[in-house]
Every structure is written in structure tokens, then in C-alpha cells.
Design an enzyme around this catalytic site. Structure first.
Site, PDB file in Angstrom:
ATOM      1  N   LEU A  45       0.817  -1.214   0.000  1.00 18.63           N
ATOM      2  CA  LEU A  45       0.000   0.000   0.000  1.00 18.63           C
ATOM      3  C   LEU A  45       0.853   1.266   0.000  1.00 18.63           C
ATOM      4  CD1 LEU A  45      -2.776  -1.069   2.535  1.00 18.63           C
ATOM      5  CD2 LEU A  45      -2.736  -1.334   0.046  1.00 18.63           C
ATOM      6  N   HIS A  46       0.401   2.245  -0.751  1.00 15.44           N
ATOM      7  CA  HIS A  46       1.081   3.542  -0.836  1.00 15.44           C
ATOM      8  C   HIS A  46       0.027   4.639  -0.773  1.00 15.44           C
ATOM      9  CE1 HIS A  46      -0.437   3.492  -4.908  1.00 15.44           C
ATOM     10  NE2 HIS A  46       0.223   2.379  -5.170  1.00 15.44           N
ATOM     11  N   HIS A  49      -3.301   4.219  -2.719  1.00 13.65           N
ATOM     12  CA  HIS A  49      -4.285   3.341  -2.081  1.00 13.65           C
ATOM     13  C   HIS A  49      -4.950   4.049  -0.902  1.00 13.65           C
ATOM     14  CE1 HIS A  49      -1.381   0.095  -3.611  1.00 13.65           C
ATOM     15  NE2 HIS A  49      -2.505  -0.153  -4.258  1.00 13.65           N
ATOM     16  N   SER A 198       2.745   0.394  -6.616  1.00 14.51           N
ATOM     17  CA  SER A 198       3.477  -0.630  -5.855  1.00 14.51           C
ATOM     18  C   SER A 198       4.716  -1.058  -6.619  1.00 14.51           C
ATOM     19  CB  SER A 198       2.584  -1.849  -5.612  1.00 14.51           C
ATOM     20  OG  SER A 198       1.397  -1.446  -4.985  1.00 14.51           O
TER      21      SER A 198
HETATM   22  P1  AMP Z   1      -3.228  -2.182  -7.179  1.00 13.87           P
HETATM   23  O1  AMP Z   1      -2.880  -2.550  -5.767  1.00 13.87           O
HETATM   24  O2  AMP Z   1      -2.078  -1.675  -7.979  1.00 13.87           O
HETATM   25  O3  AMP Z   1      -4.027  -3.270  -7.870  1.00 13.87           O
HETATM   26  O4  AMP Z   1      -4.198  -0.945  -7.068  1.00 13.87           O
HETATM   27  C1  AMP Z   1      -5.368  -0.999  -6.275  1.00 13.87           C
HETATM   28  C2  AMP Z   1      -6.210   0.203  -6.568  1.00 13.87           C
HETATM   29  O5  AMP Z   1      -5.478   1.376  -6.273  1.00 13.87           O
HETATM   30  C3  AMP Z   1      -6.611   0.299  -8.050  1.00 13.87           C
HETATM   31  O6  AMP Z   1      -7.951   0.751  -8.133  1.00 13.87           O
HETATM   32  C4  AMP Z   1      -5.633   1.305  -8.581  1.00 13.87           C
HETATM   33  O7  AMP Z   1      -6.108   2.015  -9.706  1.00 13.87           O
HETATM   34  C5  AMP Z   1      -5.494   2.226  -7.389  1.00 13.87           C
HETATM   35  N1  AMP Z   1      -4.255   2.988  -7.472  1.00 13.87           N
HETATM   36  C6  AMP Z   1      -2.990   2.500  -7.582  1.00 13.87           C
HETATM   37  N2  AMP Z   1      -2.095   3.507  -7.669  1.00 13.87           N
HETATM   38  C7  AMP Z   1      -2.812   4.660  -7.620  1.00 13.87           C
HETATM   39  C8  AMP Z   1      -2.482   6.039  -7.661  1.00 13.87           C
HETATM   40  N3  AMP Z   1      -1.226   6.452  -7.807  1.00 13.87           N
HETATM   41  N4  AMP Z   1      -3.477   6.947  -7.595  1.00 13.87           N
HETATM   42  C9  AMP Z   1      -4.770   6.549  -7.478  1.00 13.87           C
HETATM   43  N5  AMP Z   1      -5.153   5.259  -7.418  1.00 13.87           N
HETATM   44  C10 AMP Z   1      -4.190   4.321  -7.488  1.00 13.87           C
END
Ligand code: AMP
Length: 299
Positions: A45-46, A49, A198
């Protein structure tokens, strides 16, 4: 016996590991008349998220974050294996934000022996990321359907970072009458403009510095668009910026209609307005692939 946490102290989220426990949690929340917001993630998580979690918390009474590195949506086994999984830090971040539940099933729980059903997306999955990543979006729609079935959220928040995924999930919820409001959240960026991801954790220091060419490339596209440039010249502007960065390998840049996700070969005067045309790009640094996108005319 549980007692209320002292003022200012957060209670740790409930940890849910199976669809049955997720459903039981969901039923309990709903029986108290509370609404549920779901933020599906693959963990590590960043700030992106966390912004989605805050958004979900503002819209609903109880927030569930799912953390599941979904093997079904990885077209490359090496990418799946290399994906970061810092679960302790993730749980601490969720506790810090006051997340109510974390749903973190194992792959064996999600896809037990004999699993064979898939949710197949339509033409929205055929453009942009689709052709180069066979099976990816089918993996996404299948896992999201399972997450929605287990958690039964009122609202699910997805990031515009994965713009195509957001469009496909919106369509999925509508087409299959899932009763979930799918909300898109704007892209959260690092101070230098790189979209949080991530996968950024897998960049070495030099690659991380080089990766700023992505937001620069997108800024170049909007500058060309603002002076009346064609999609071809917009794409070329991005290619040039990325080509000037020795550590970067350009995969694609495309100008597309944010509704249909179809590529735009020309921009009519009516398209040159906020919300009418977007640009997306994918760029490699070593074996790390990063994506980004933005509105071409947001100003
Ligand atoms: P992930 O863990 O990469 O599958 O992402 C989970 C959710 O977080 C997805 O809906 C992504 O689009 C969203 N997300 C990831 N990075 C960002 C970001 N920099 N800004 C906004 N939403 C993000």
C-alpha cells in the site's frame, strides 16, 4: 470481551481470510444499518491506495480493504513472483487509517482445486492494455466479481491510475447488476509527478530518477494537444521524451476516448475539451513496467 479503544487510538482492522468470514462481517455491518465501502488492492500500500481508503470512508460507514495478489490477472509469472507483499506494513497502514476490515484470502482459498468459472469482459478490454496482456482483464473481472460477492459493498473505489480497469469494472457492475456503485479516484502522484505504484518499489535509484520521464512525456502530450496537435504528433511527443531517457523503453502511448476506450486517430474541435480525450502510456525500466494516463485537455 472487547472494550472501546482509548480516545485517539485506532482499533486494529478485523482480518478476514475467507469468503465466508467476509460475508459474515458484511452481514453484521449491514444488520446495524451501516453501509460498506470496498477498496480492492494487491497490497504494498502507498499514498494512492490510502487516498482511495479515505474516499471510501467519506462515502460509507465501514471500509474494507482487500489485499490479494491475483494470479489470474498476471500474464507474466515472473511479474507475479516479483510483486511486493509487505503484509505487516500494509496491516499497520490500514490500522492507522481506521480501516474496519482487511480481506486477505490466499490464492488457494480464492481458486481452490476445480475452480473453472471466468467473467469475460467485452470490447472495453480489447484496446490499450488488452492486446499486450492476454487474460489480464478477465482475471480482473473474475476476481472483482468474487470480491463483490464476498464483501457485498455499497460502494467500491478504484483509481484512475488504471483507467481501463476502472471503465471495465464500472461496466461489469452495471452489466451484471451487482448493486455496487463504482467510484473513480484521481491519480495520486509523488512530488516529482510520478504516479504512485506498488511497482515503483522495484525500481533502483537510477531507474526511479529516470521514471520521471513518464509524467514529463504526458506533460509534453498536453502541450502539443493545446496547440492543436494531432494524435500522431501527440504520441510522437511522448515517444521523444521517453527516448531521451536512456534507462526507459517506450511500449506504447495512445490517445483515446475515455468513454469507449477506442483509439482516436483525429481530434475534432469538440474533442478538445476536458473529459473528451485522454492519453495513456506504458514504459519499461528494466523488467518493471509502469503505466500512467491523463486528460489531454484538463488544463
Ligand atoms: P493495485 O494494488 O495496484 O491493484 O491498485 C489498487 C487500486 O489502487 C486500483 O484501483 C488502482 O487504480 C489504485 N491505485 C494505484 N495507484 C494509484 C495512484 N497512484 N493513484 C490513485 N489510485 C491508485
Amino acid at each position: 470481551m472487547t472494550s472501546a479503544p482509548p480516545p485517539g487510538e485506532r482499533r486494529a482492522p478485523v482480518l478476514l481470510a475467507t469468503p465466508a468470514t467476509a460475508r459474515a462481517w458484511s452481514r453484521e455491518v449491514r444488520s446495524g444499518g451501516r453501509t460498506i465501502g470496498l477498496v480492492p488492492t494487491m497490497g504494498a500500500l502507498h499514498g494512492g491506495h490510502l487516498a482511495l481508503v479515505t474516499d471510501a470512508a467519506a462515502r460509507t460507514d465501514a471500509v474494507c480493504v482487500s489485499i490479494f495478489v491475483n494470479p489470474l490477472q498476471f500474464d507474466q509469472r515472473t511479474d507475479f513472483d516479483a510483486y511486493p507483499r509487505p503484509i505487516d506494513g500494509d496491516l499497520a497502514a490500514c490500522a492507522e487509517l481506521g480501516v474496519d476490515a482487511v480481506y486477505a484470502p490466499t490464492a488457494a482459498v480464492m481458486y481452490p482445486e476445480g475452480f473453472q468459472t471466468r467473467v469475460v469482459p467485452g470490447p472495453l478490454a480489447a484496446t490499450m492494455e488488452g492486446p499486450g496482456r492476454p487474460g489480464h482483464f478477465e482475471g480482473v473481472t473474475t476476481v472483482v466479481t468474487k470480491l463483490f460477492a464476498a464483501v457485498a459493498p455499497d460502494v467500491a473505489v478504484f483509481g484512475e491510475k488504471d483507467f481501463q480497469q476502472l471503465a471495465i469494472v464500472r461496466r461489469l457492475a452495471r452489466d451484471l447488476d451487482l448493486g455496487v456503485e463504482v467510484v473513480g479516484h484521481p491519480i495520486v502522484r509523488e512530488p516529482d509527478g510520478l504516479a504512485m505504484s506498488s511497482r515503483n518499489r522495484r525500481l533502483d535509484a537510477e531507474q526511479r530518477r529516470a521514471a520521471v520521464c513518464i509524467p514529463r512525456a504526458l506533460a509534453a502530450t498536453t502541450a502539443v494537444a493545446a496547440t492543436g496537435g494531432s494524435p500522431a504528433s501527440i504520441v510522437q511527443a511522448a515517444e521523444q521524451v521517453v527516448a531521451a531517457e536512456g534507462l526507459a523503453r517506450h511500449e506504447y502511448t495512445t490517445v483515446f476516448d475515455p468513454g469507449t476506450l477506442e483509439e482516436l486517430d483525429e481530434l475534432l474541435p469538440g474533442d478538445r475539451r476536458p473529459g473528451r480525450a485522454r492519453v495513456a502510456t506504458a514504459v519499461w525500466f528494466g523488467d518493471v513496467r509502469l503505466i500512467d494516463n491523463r486528460d489531454l485537455f484538463a488544463g
